[in-house]
Design a protein around this motif. Structure first.
Motif, mmCIF file in Angstrom:
data_model
loop_
_atom_site.group_PDB
_atom_site.id
_atom_site.type_symbol
_atom_site.label_atom_id
_atom_site.label_comp_id
_atom_site.label_asym_id
_atom_site.label_seq_id
_atom_site.Cartn_x
_atom_site.Cartn_y
_atom_site.Cartn_z
ATOM 1 N N GLU A 86 0.794 -1.241 0.014
ATOM 2 C CA GLU A 86 -0.144 0.157 -0.112
ATOM 3 C C GLU A 86 0.851 1.093 0.044
ATOM 4 N N ARG A 87 2.020 1.365 0.794
ATOM 5 C CA ARG A 87 3.023 2.391 0.833
ATOM 6 C C ARG A 87 3.324 2.491 -0.483
ATOM 7 N N ILE A 92 3.890 5.538 -5.692
ATOM 8 C CA ILE A 92 3.731 5.503 -7.192
ATOM 9 C C ILE A 92 2.723 6.727 -7.943
ATOM 10 N N TYR A 93 1.702 6.658 -6.969
ATOM 11 C CA TYR A 93 0.602 7.587 -7.356
ATOM 12 C C TYR A 93 1.119 8.997 -7.043
ATOM 13 N N ARG A 95 4.056 9.983 -7.343
ATOM 14 C CA ARG A 95 5.123 10.326 -8.405
ATOM 15 C C ARG A 95 4.335 10.665 -9.536
ATOM 16 N N LYS A 96 3.164 9.861 -10.102
ATOM 17 C CA LYS A 96 2.426 10.151 -11.311
ATOM 18 C C LYS A 96 1.888 11.633 -11.094
ATOM 19 N N LEU A 97 1.191 12.012 -9.857
ATOM 20 C CA LEU A 97 0.755 13.214 -10.000
ATOM 21 C C LEU A 97 1.916 14.299 -10.089
ATOM 22 N N ALA A 98 3.002 13.968 -9.681
ATOM 23 C CA ALA A 98 4.213 15.171 -9.703
ATOM 24 C C ALA A 98 4.493 15.308 -11.156
ATOM 25 N N LYS A 99 4.455 14.170 -12.146
ATOM 26 C CA LYS A 99 4.618 14.185 -13.461
ATOM 27 C C LYS A 99 3.715 14.975 -14.143
ATOM 28 N N GLU A 100 2.329 14.748 -13.946
ATOM 29 C CA GLU A 100 1.351 15.236 -14.569
ATOM 30 C C GLU A 100 1.459 16.877 -14.158
ATOM 31 N N HIS A 101 1.888 17.056 -13.079
ATOM 32 C CA HIS A 101 1.889 18.548 -12.759
ATOM 33 C C HIS A 101 3.042 19.270 -13.629
ATOM 34 N N LEU A 102 4.042 18.603 -13.658
ATOM 35 C CA LEU A 102 5.215 19.061 -14.281
ATOM 36 C C LEU A 102 5.098 19.268 -15.911
#
Length: 111
Positions: A86-87, A92-93, A95-102
């Motif tokens: 779960e951690r 991973i989630y 990091r995915k949000l950070a990439k989408e934001h970048l």
């Protein structure tokens, strides 16, 4: 309707009070008691033999507490693995949000 607990074969209304034992010359009763005792002793002997054979085959066959403790340990390790996964999924989630934001102002290409 299911009944739990002691099941009596004779209904309480029809139950006859038992009197004192009568000692007589009834050979059928004596023979019946002897055969009942012999059958009981044979059954107990068979159970003892099965018990000894089971212990010879596997000395831990009657170690119920040990098995229960092992199951609790296994469940605990499974719970730890689930928490770890779960951690990892949360990381991973994020990091995915950070990439989408970048790259939010960039075009997305789908293959």
């Amino acid at each position: 309707m299911n009944k739990y607990g002691l099941q009596l074969r004779i209904p309480q209304q029809n139950r006859q009070p038992m009197g004192p034992p009568v000692f007589g010359d009834n050979d059928d009763d004596v023979n019946r008691d002897i055969s009942r005792q012999a059958t009981k002793k044979k059954a107990l002997k068979d159970v003892e033999e099965q018990h000894k054979k089971a212990l010879e085959d596997d000395p831990t066959v009657f170690d119920y507490d040990g098995l229960y403790d092992q199951m609790k340990e296994d469940i605990g390790s499974l719970m730890e693995k689930a928490k770890q996964r779960e951690r990892e999924h949360e990381i991973i989630y994020e990091r995915k949000l950070a990439k989408e934001h970048l790259y939010k102002d960039k075009d997305k290409y789908i293959k």
